[in-house]
Design a protein around this motif. Structure first.
Motif, PDB file in Angstrom:
ATOM      1  N   ALA A 207       0.835  -1.200   0.000  1.00  0.00           N
ATOM      2  CA  ALA A 207       0.000   0.000   0.000  1.00  0.00           C
ATOM      3  C   ALA A 207       0.867   1.247   0.000  1.00  0.00           C
ATOM      4  O   ALA A 207       0.615   2.208  -0.747  1.00  0.00           O
ATOM      5  CB  ALA A 207      -0.924  -0.017   1.218  1.00  0.00           C
ATOM      6  N   LEU A 208       1.889   1.253   0.834  1.00  0.00           N
ATOM      7  CA  LEU A 208       2.813   2.392   0.923  1.00  0.00           C
ATOM      8  C   LEU A 208       3.467   2.655  -0.435  1.00  0.00           C
ATOM      9  O   LEU A 208       3.472   3.791  -0.931  1.00  0.00           O
ATOM     10  CB  LEU A 208       3.858   2.087   1.989  1.00  0.00           C
ATOM     11  N   ALA A 209       4.034   1.612  -1.038  1.00  0.00           N
ATOM     12  CA  ALA A 209       4.761   1.777  -2.302  1.00  0.00           C
ATOM     13  C   ALA A 209       3.832   2.223  -3.426  1.00  0.00           C
ATOM     14  O   ALA A 209       4.183   3.097  -4.227  1.00  0.00           O
ATOM     15  CB  ALA A 209       5.465   0.471  -2.667  1.00  0.00           C
ATOM     16  N   LEU A 210       2.643   1.637  -3.491  1.00  0.00           N
ATOM     17  CA  LEU A 210       1.683   2.024  -4.525  1.00  0.00           C
ATOM     18  C   LEU A 210       1.311   3.499  -4.387  1.00  0.00           C
ATOM     19  O   LEU A 210       1.219   4.231  -5.381  1.00  0.00           O
ATOM     20  CB  LEU A 210       0.430   1.154  -4.427  1.00  0.00           C
ATOM     21  N   SER A 211       1.107   3.938  -3.166  1.00  0.00           N
ATOM     22  CA  SER A 211       0.761   5.340  -2.936  1.00  0.00           C
ATOM     23  C   SER A 211       1.898   6.265  -3.351  1.00  0.00           C
ATOM     24  O   SER A 211       1.683   7.293  -4.002  1.00  0.00           O
ATOM     25  CB  SER A 211       0.409   5.556  -1.464  1.00  0.00           C
ATOM     26  N   ASP A 220      -5.576   2.357  -2.533  1.00  0.00           N
ATOM     27  CA  ASP A 220      -6.835   2.339  -1.774  1.00  0.00           C
ATOM     28  C   ASP A 220      -7.256   0.915  -1.445  1.00  0.00           C
ATOM     29  O   ASP A 220      -7.691   0.617  -0.323  1.00  0.00           O
ATOM     30  CB  ASP A 220      -7.943   3.012  -2.587  1.00  0.00           C
ATOM     31  N   THR A 221      -7.141   0.030  -2.429  1.00  0.00           N
ATOM     32  CA  THR A 221      -7.543  -1.363  -2.229  1.00  0.00           C
ATOM     33  C   THR A 221      -6.704  -2.017  -1.139  1.00  0.00           C
ATOM     34  O   THR A 221      -7.228  -2.714  -0.264  1.00  0.00           O
ATOM     35  CB  THR A 221      -7.394  -2.150  -3.543  1.00  0.00           C
ATOM     36  N   SER A 222      -5.399  -1.781  -1.175  1.00  0.00           N
ATOM     37  CA  SER A 222      -4.525  -2.382  -0.164  1.00  0.00           C
ATOM     38  C   SER A 222      -4.778  -1.779   1.215  1.00  0.00           C
ATOM     39  O   SER A 222      -4.825  -2.489   2.223  1.00  0.00           O
ATOM     40  CB  SER A 222      -3.057  -2.198  -0.558  1.00  0.00           C
ATOM     41  N   PHE A 223      -4.914  -0.448   1.280  1.00  0.00           N
ATOM     42  CA  PHE A 223      -5.159   0.181   2.579  1.00  0.00           C
ATOM     43  C   PHE A 223      -6.490  -0.262   3.180  1.00  0.00           C
ATOM     44  O   PHE A 223      -6.635  -0.330   4.407  1.00  0.00           O
ATOM     45  CB  PHE A 223      -5.115   1.707   2.452  1.00  0.00           C
ATOM     46  N   ILE A 234       1.498   1.954  10.229  1.00  0.00           N
ATOM     47  CA  ILE A 234       0.600   1.769   9.093  1.00  0.00           C
ATOM     48  C   ILE A 234      -0.363   2.949   8.996  1.00  0.00           C
ATOM     49  O   ILE A 234      -0.643   3.469   7.908  1.00  0.00           O
ATOM     50  CB  ILE A 234      -0.164   0.437   9.214  1.00  0.00           C
ATOM     51  N   VAL A 235      -0.849   3.411  10.134  1.00  0.00           N
ATOM     52  CA  VAL A 235      -1.775   4.545  10.166  1.00  0.00           C
ATOM     53  C   VAL A 235      -1.120   5.793   9.575  1.00  0.00           C
ATOM     54  O   VAL A 235      -1.745   6.558   8.837  1.00  0.00           O
ATOM     55  CB  VAL A 235      -2.269   4.802  11.602  1.00  0.00           C
ATOM     56  N   VAL A 236       0.151   6.018   9.906  1.00  0.00           N
ATOM     57  CA  VAL A 236       0.880   7.162   9.345  1.00  0.00           C
ATOM     58  C   VAL A 236       0.827   7.121   7.820  1.00  0.00           C
ATOM     59  O   VAL A 236       0.574   8.148   7.165  1.00  0.00           O
ATOM     60  CB  VAL A 236       2.340   7.184   9.843  1.00  0.00           C
ATOM     61  N   HIS A 241      -1.294   8.886   2.550  1.00  0.00           N
ATOM     62  CA  HIS A 241      -1.982   8.572   1.299  1.00  0.00           C
ATOM     63  C   HIS A 241      -3.207   9.459   1.121  1.00  0.00           C
ATOM     64  O   HIS A 241      -3.441  10.005   0.027  1.00  0.00           O
ATOM     65  CB  HIS A 241      -2.373   7.095   1.301  1.00  0.00           C
ATOM     66  N   LEU A 242      -3.984   9.636   2.178  1.00  0.00           N
ATOM     67  CA  LEU A 242      -5.179  10.461   2.089  1.00  0.00           C
ATOM     68  C   LEU A 242      -4.824  11.928   1.838  1.00  0.00           C
ATOM     69  O   LEU A 242      -5.469  12.609   1.027  1.00  0.00           O
ATOM     70  CB  LEU A 242      -6.006  10.324   3.371  1.00  0.00           C
ATOM     71  N   LEU A 243      -3.799  12.430   2.505  1.00  0.00           N
ATOM     72  CA  LEU A 243      -3.378  13.810   2.278  1.00  0.00           C
ATOM     73  C   LEU A 243      -2.879  14.000   0.847  1.00  0.00           C
ATOM     74  O   LEU A 243      -3.201  14.988   0.178  1.00  0.00           O
ATOM     75  CB  LEU A 243      -2.285  14.198   3.271  1.00  0.00           C
ATOM     76  N   ARG A 244      -2.096  13.050   0.374  1.00  0.00           N
ATOM     77  CA  ARG A 244      -1.532  13.145  -0.976  1.00  0.00           C
ATOM     78  C   ARG A 244      -2.633  13.182  -2.033  1.00  0.00           C
ATOM     79  O   ARG A 244      -2.473  13.819  -3.087  1.00  0.00           O
ATOM     80  CB  ARG A 244      -0.608  11.957  -1.228  1.00  0.00           C
TER      81      ARG A 244
END
Length: 484
Positions: A207-211, A220-223, A234-236, A241-244
């Motif tokens: 999820a991190l890398a995809l974002s 989104d799917t992974s998160f 993970i929350v960070v 991701h949401l801010l970006r």
């Protein structure tokens, strides 16, 4: 006496204990353990001169004691002395002690022998491929020498023999992400799934890398699979991701749910961004007070800046940037700068401690809810890290925060000449988030670099520098620990 010393280290009350324990060591005369504890207390107080004297006495009395040999070697390294011989002695006494081997590699690097530092770790890792700390250290050393492709070679070799070891996969993926090699990390995650099945750390890193590479729908799917996580790291990345992706209010909602958690600390920098974007008055409470930042000239308290610059340049032996640090187009020193025993560095530390005390005295009133203002103020400043950065050409600091600090800093030793076409080149910026977050937030403050100028600010505050056009920008930086 040993119980007293142990308690003093736990409570950071070494200043009260060291005269008692050192007097007992002198009375006992030949008790190496008391001399060792005297050294540990002095070392905790950043008095490496006295610590070396105590450890040398302990090693003379007990030359084959592994912990004393290691303590002496570690203190020599921190003091800025050549420590290779001392670590080699400690390694002969305790050949399987990984911490000693890491210290030996650091000592060789400090002596300018990066190739031997890497080779020594590589030999041991081949015999003990499950040594995760060794893999990390070797990867960081290889990265600093410019090997940005093969820096994780030792982990890939270990996994070829143990393909179902989750610790090895986790370390490999983590290092690739720290290096910003997200496509390579995604490929490695796919290999890990094939070898050992799925795991939470694989989903989280995917999820991190995809974002980070802009594949937002897939991220989104992974998160979504991690929605109920209790792991703040993970929350960070969910919040990032949401801010970006412009979803500020959902990011703020997640932050709100975590505000009462004892693990909230890594979220403070993102709370500042969400609150600022939402015009939430809590941003002003968190970072708006002017006295949270000090800008002072301490040149009169420093040794010759030219002499200090010469000493610092000699420490910049690395050929490249450190892994997962903010420096772009420059080098950062290894080790604990303010622990060195050079007379100029001792004077530098004295001036920094005095300025930090004055900054703490000027802070706003204590506030138990605030990450900077909650701390007690009756303790001498202690450092969780100190280093020098040398930027050249178009060098800069990417915007970042310091998760290991309470207060952070920049002390300018040398700055390039200003140019009319770019008068703000090299200026320190506060409040601007990482470029990778794609947030349109300008700096809340810009500070001109001047030789002898010290800037102190909360470690949770985003900061970076504008690129220098040419010349050299030489600084000293440190993080102050939150007092306990």
């Amino acid at each position: 006496m040993i119980r007293l010393a142990e308690l003093a280290l736990q409570t950071e009350d070494e200043a009260a204990a060291v005269p008692i324990v050192s007097a007992a060591a002198r009375r006992a005369g030949t008790n190496p353990r008391l001399w060792q504890w005297t050294g540990l207390l002095h070392r905790a107080l950043d008095d490496r001169v006295a610590a070396l004297q105590a450890f040398t006495k302990a090693a003379t009395l007990a030359p084959y004691d592994p912990s004393i040999a290691h303590g002496l070697a570690r203190t020599q390294l921190e003091a800025g002395l050549s420590a290779v011989g001392a670590f080699e002695t400690a390694h002969r006494i305790a050949p399987l002690d990984g911490d000693v081997l890491l210290g030996l590699a650091a000592a060789r690097l400090a002596d300018g022998d990066a190739s031997r530092a890497c080779a020594g770790l590589d030999v041991f890792i081949r015999k003990h491929p499950g040594w995760i700390a060794g893999h990390y250290s070797l990867a960081r050393l290889c990265w600093m020498t410019g090997d940005d492709l093969g820096f994780v070679r030792s982990l890939e070799s270990a996994l070829s023999k143990s393909p179902r070891d989750p610790a090895l996969w986790k370390a490999l993926i983590d290092l690739l992400i720290k290096a910003g090699q997200y496509e390579r990390a995604l490929s490695t995650i796919a290999q890990a799934r094939y070898a050992m099945g799925d795991a939470v750390f694989l989903i989280a890193n995917e999820a991190l890398a995809l974002s980070e590479i802009g594949r937002c729908a897939a991220a989104d799917t992974s998160f979504a699979l991690l929605a109920d996580t209790d792991d703040v790291n993970i929350v960070v990345h969910q919040v990032r991701h949401l801010l970006r992706t412009g979803r500020v209010e959902p990011a703020r909602d997640i932050i709100e749910r975590w505000t009462a958690s004892p693990d909230f600390a890594p979220l403070w920098p993102y709370a500042s961004l969400a609150w600022r974007l939402c015009d939430d008055p809590r941003w002003g409470w968190l970072q708006g007070a002017e006295t949270l930042v000090s800008v002072v000239d301490i040149s009169a308290q420093l040794p010759s800046l030219e002499r200090l610059a010469t000493i610092l340049r000699q420490m910049h032996t690395a050929r490249g940037e450190q892994l997962d640090q903010s420096v772009r187009g420059g080098t950062q020193t290894d080790g604990i700068l303010l622990a060195r025993t050079d007379p100029e560095i001792i004077s530098l530390r004295t001036a920094i401690v005095a300025a930090t005390r004055a900054h703490i005295a000027r802070l706003p009133a204590r506030d138990a809810r605030h990450p900077t203002l909650r701390a007690r103020r009756d303790r001498a400043p202690r450092f969780s890290g100190s280093w020098s950065v040398r930027l050249t050409g178009a060098g800069r600091h990417a915007n970042h925060v310091h998760p290991a600090g309470w207060l952070s800093s920049a002390l300018y030793i040398g700055v390039p000449p200003t140019h009319d076409d770019d008068p703000h080149a090299g200026w320190l910026t506060l409040g601007t988030p990482q470029a990778e977050l794609s947030l349109d937030l300008p700096a809340t403050r810009c500070i001109e670099p001047k030789p002898g100028r010290l800037v102190i600010f909360p470690s949770t505050m985003w900061h970076g520098t504008l690129p220098v056009a040419s010349g050299e920008r030489l600084t000293v930086a440190f993080d102050v620990k939150e007092p306990v």
